[in-house]
Design a protein around this motif. Structure first.
Motif, PDB file in Angstrom:
ATOM      1  N   ASP A 152      38.623  11.062  45.136  1.00  0.00           N
ATOM      2  CA  ASP A 152      39.919  11.390  44.559  1.00  0.00           C
ATOM      3  C   ASP A 152      40.530  10.278  43.718  1.00  0.00           C
ATOM      4  OD1 ASP A 152      40.527   9.598  46.548  1.00  0.00           O
ATOM      5  OD2 ASP A 152      41.946  10.901  47.585  1.00  0.00           O
ATOM      6  N   HIS A 153      39.746   9.236  43.424  1.00  0.00           N
ATOM      7  CA  HIS A 153      40.271   8.153  42.596  1.00  0.00           C
ATOM      8  C   HIS A 153      39.105   7.413  41.944  1.00  0.00           C
ATOM      9  CE1 HIS A 153      39.333   6.262  46.453  1.00  0.00           C
ATOM     10  NE2 HIS A 153      39.223   5.120  45.800  1.00  0.00           N
ATOM     11  N   GLY A 154      39.422   6.645  40.936  1.00  0.00           N
ATOM     12  CA  GLY A 154      38.409   5.842  40.258  1.00  0.00           C
ATOM     13  C   GLY A 154      38.469   4.395  40.705  1.00  0.00           C
ATOM     14  N   TRP A 155      37.592   3.585  40.135  1.00  0.00           N
ATOM     15  CA  TRP A 155      37.588   2.159  40.437  1.00  0.00           C
ATOM     16  C   TRP A 155      38.782   1.490  39.791  1.00  0.00           C
ATOM     17  CZ3 TRP A 155      34.216   0.423  43.897  1.00  0.00           C
ATOM     18  CH2 TRP A 155      33.038   1.120  44.097  1.00  0.00           C
ATOM     19  N   ASP A 156      39.295   0.487  40.415  1.00  0.00           N
ATOM     20  CA  ASP A 156      40.283  -0.412  39.809  1.00  0.00           C
ATOM     21  C   ASP A 156      39.454  -1.558  39.241  1.00  0.00           C
ATOM     22  OD1 ASP A 156      42.136  -2.334  39.179  1.00  0.00           O
ATOM     23  OD2 ASP A 156      43.263  -2.147  41.049  1.00  0.00           O
ATOM     24  N   LEU A 157      39.017  -1.417  37.980  1.00  0.00           N
ATOM     25  CA  LEU A 157      38.062  -2.370  37.427  1.00  0.00           C
ATOM     26  C   LEU A 157      38.533  -3.821  37.435  1.00  0.00           C
ATOM     27  CD1 LEU A 157      36.365  -0.291  34.610  1.00  0.00           C
ATOM     28  CD2 LEU A 157      35.520  -0.831  36.892  1.00  0.00           C
TER      29      LEU A 157
ATOM     30  N   ALA B  87      34.268  -8.033  40.162  1.00  0.00           N
ATOM     31  CA  ALA B  87      33.334  -9.007  40.755  1.00  0.00           C
ATOM     32  C   ALA B  87      32.371  -8.341  41.733  1.00  0.00           C
ATOM     33  CB  ALA B  87      34.109 -10.125  41.450  1.00  0.00           C
ATOM     34  N   ARG B  88      32.862  -7.398  42.505  1.00  0.00           N
ATOM     35  CA  ARG B  88      32.004  -6.722  43.470  1.00  0.00           C
ATOM     36  C   ARG B  88      31.038  -5.745  42.817  1.00  0.00           C
ATOM     37  NH1 ARG B  88      33.952  -2.942  48.010  1.00  0.00           N
ATOM     38  NH2 ARG B  88      35.005  -1.627  46.530  1.00  0.00           N
ATOM     39  N   LEU B  89      31.455  -5.121  41.708  1.00  0.00           N
ATOM     40  CA  LEU B  89      30.613  -4.145  41.021  1.00  0.00           C
ATOM     41  C   LEU B  89      29.565  -4.783  40.112  1.00  0.00           C
ATOM     42  CD1 LEU B  89      33.256  -1.484  39.980  1.00  0.00           C
ATOM     43  CD2 LEU B  89      31.353  -1.160  41.562  1.00  0.00           C
ATOM     44  N   LYS B  90      29.857  -5.963  39.624  1.00  0.00           N
ATOM     45  CA  LYS B  90      28.989  -6.596  38.632  1.00  0.00           C
ATOM     46  C   LYS B  90      27.518  -6.670  39.060  1.00  0.00           C
ATOM     47  CE  LYS B  90      28.814 -10.468  35.466  1.00  0.00           C
ATOM     48  NZ  LYS B  90      29.470 -11.673  34.991  1.00  0.00           N
ATOM     49  N   PRO B  91      27.186  -7.103  40.281  1.00  0.00           N
ATOM     50  CA  PRO B  91      25.771  -7.156  40.667  1.00  0.00           C
ATOM     51  C   PRO B  91      25.098  -5.775  40.695  1.00  0.00           C
ATOM     52  CG  PRO B  91      27.109  -8.453  42.174  1.00  0.00           C
ATOM     53  CD  PRO B  91      28.053  -7.689  41.298  1.00  0.00           C
ATOM     54  N   ALA B  92      25.815  -4.759  41.152  1.00  0.00           N
ATOM     55  CA  ALA B  92      25.242  -3.414  41.209  1.00  0.00           C
ATOM     56  C   ALA B  92      24.984  -2.878  39.809  1.00  0.00           C
ATOM     57  CB  ALA B  92      26.176  -2.475  41.971  1.00  0.00           C
ATOM     58  N   VAL B  93      25.913  -3.067  38.904  1.00  0.00           N
ATOM     59  CA  VAL B  93      25.744  -2.608  37.530  1.00  0.00           C
ATOM     60  C   VAL B  93      24.616  -3.382  36.855  1.00  0.00           C
ATOM     61  CG1 VAL B  93      26.840  -2.469  35.259  1.00  0.00           C
ATOM     62  CG2 VAL B  93      28.123  -1.804  37.304  1.00  0.00           C
ATOM     63  N   ALA B  94      24.573  -4.670  37.054  1.00  0.00           N
ATOM     64  CA  ALA B  94      23.535  -5.499  36.425  1.00  0.00           C
ATOM     65  C   ALA B  94      22.140  -5.113  36.922  1.00  0.00           C
ATOM     66  CB  ALA B  94      23.808  -6.968  36.702  1.00  0.00           C
ATOM     67  N   GLU B  95      22.006  -4.873  38.208  1.00  0.00           N
ATOM     68  CA  GLU B  95      20.699  -4.510  38.759  1.00  0.00           C
ATOM     69  C   GLU B  95      20.165  -3.248  38.103  1.00  0.00           C
ATOM     70  OE1 GLU B  95      18.547  -2.840  42.773  1.00  0.00           O
ATOM     71  OE2 GLU B  95      20.482  -3.831  42.999  1.00  0.00           O
ATOM     72  N   ARG B  96      20.974  -2.235  38.015  1.00  0.00           N
ATOM     73  CA  ARG B  96      20.513  -0.967  37.463  1.00  0.00           C
ATOM     74  C   ARG B  96      20.389  -1.012  35.952  1.00  0.00           C
ATOM     75  NH1 ARG B  96      24.363   0.509  40.471  1.00  0.00           N
ATOM     76  NH2 ARG B  96      25.370   1.658  38.843  1.00  0.00           N
ATOM     77  N   SER B  97      21.259  -1.733  35.289  1.00  0.00           N
ATOM     78  CA  SER B  97      21.203  -1.795  33.836  1.00  0.00           C
ATOM     79  C   SER B  97      19.930  -2.468  33.349  1.00  0.00           C
ATOM     80  CB  SER B  97      22.409  -2.568  33.291  1.00  0.00           C
ATOM     81  OG  SER B  97      23.595  -1.876  33.580  1.00  0.00           O
ATOM     82  N   MET B  98      19.427  -3.412  34.098  1.00  0.00           N
ATOM     83  CA  MET B  98      18.254  -4.157  33.661  1.00  0.00           C
ATOM     84  C   MET B  98      16.958  -3.512  34.091  1.00  0.00           C
ATOM     85  SD  MET B  98      19.361  -8.126  34.085  1.00  0.00           S
ATOM     86  CE  MET B  98      19.804  -8.042  35.803  1.00  0.00           C
ATOM     87  N   ARG B  99      17.007  -2.450  34.820  1.00  0.00           N
ATOM     88  CA  ARG B  99      15.779  -1.859  35.325  1.00  0.00           C
ATOM     89  C   ARG B  99      15.444  -0.544  34.667  1.00  0.00           C
ATOM     90  NH1 ARG B  99      14.739  -3.349  41.506  1.00  0.00           N
ATOM     91  NH2 ARG B  99      15.140  -5.549  41.331  1.00  0.00           N
TER      92      ARG B  99
END
Length: 148
Positions: free
Chosen positions: A114-119, A124-136
Motif C-alpha cells: 500500500d505504499h512505495g519506497w521513501d527513496l 542506502a539499504r536499497l543500493k546493494p540490492a539494485v546494484a547486484e541485479r543491475s550488473m547481472r
C-alpha cells in the motif's frame, strides 16, 4: 517523402497472484497458475508478473520455478518478480533470473502493498540490492515508488 512515427505501446504483464490465492484456498490445485500463465501468454500478454510473499499466501516458491520454465517456452515474454529485497526476493531472482525485478516495500504480514519506497530514507539499504541485479541478468530493475 515518408516520415517515421514512433508510437508508444503499453505492454500487458498479467499478475498471477490472485489466481494463486484462489488456488491456495482449495485442496484440489485449481485454478492452476501455470495453466493461467499459458492462457495469458497465448492470448498475447507480453509477460507474467508474480509477487511471492514470505507467508506463501499467493504465488509460492514452486510456482516461481515452474513459471520460469514456462517463460523459457516464450522467449519474447517477460518474467517480472516483485517483492521486498529484504524478505527473500533476491533468492528467487538469483535462482530463476527474471527479465525484470520490481522492488516493493511490503512488510511481512502486510495485507497488501500500500505504499512505495521513501527513496531518500531507503537509498542506502536499497543500493546493494539494485546494484547486484543491475550488473547481472535483469533487463530492468525498478524500485516501486508509488503512493496510494
Amino acid at each position: 517523402m515518408t516520415r517515421e512515427t514512433s508510437i508508444a505501446v503499453t505492454l500487458l504483464s498479467v499478475n498471477l497472484n490472485k489466481v494463486a490465492l484462489l488456488r491456495n484456498t482449495r485442496t484440489i490445485g485449481i485454478p492452476n497458475v501455470v495453466h493461467a500463465a499459458r492462457i495469458a501468454l497465448g492470448a498475447g500478454a507480453h509477460g507474467i508478473t508474480v509477487h511471492p510473499r514470505p507467508d506463501g499466501r499467493h504465488v509460492r516458491a514452486q510456482d516461481v520455478r515452474e513459471l520460469a520454465a514456462v517463460l523459457q517456452e516464450w522467449p519474447g515474454a517477460e518474467f517480472n518478480i516483485e517483492g521486498n529485497p529484504f524478505h527473500g526476493l533476491l533468492e528467487f531472482v538469483r535462482d530463476v533470473r527474471p527479465k525484470q525485478c520490481t522492488l516493493v516495500p511490503d512488510e511481512t504480514g502486510a495485507f497488501t502493498s500500500d505504499h512505495g519506497w521513501d527513496l531518500p530514507a531507503d537509498h542506502a539499504r536499497l543500493k546493494p540490492a539494485v546494484a547486484e541485479r543491475s550488473m547481472r541478468w535483469c533487463d530492468s530493475v525498478s524500485p516501486s515508488t508509488r503512493t496510494c
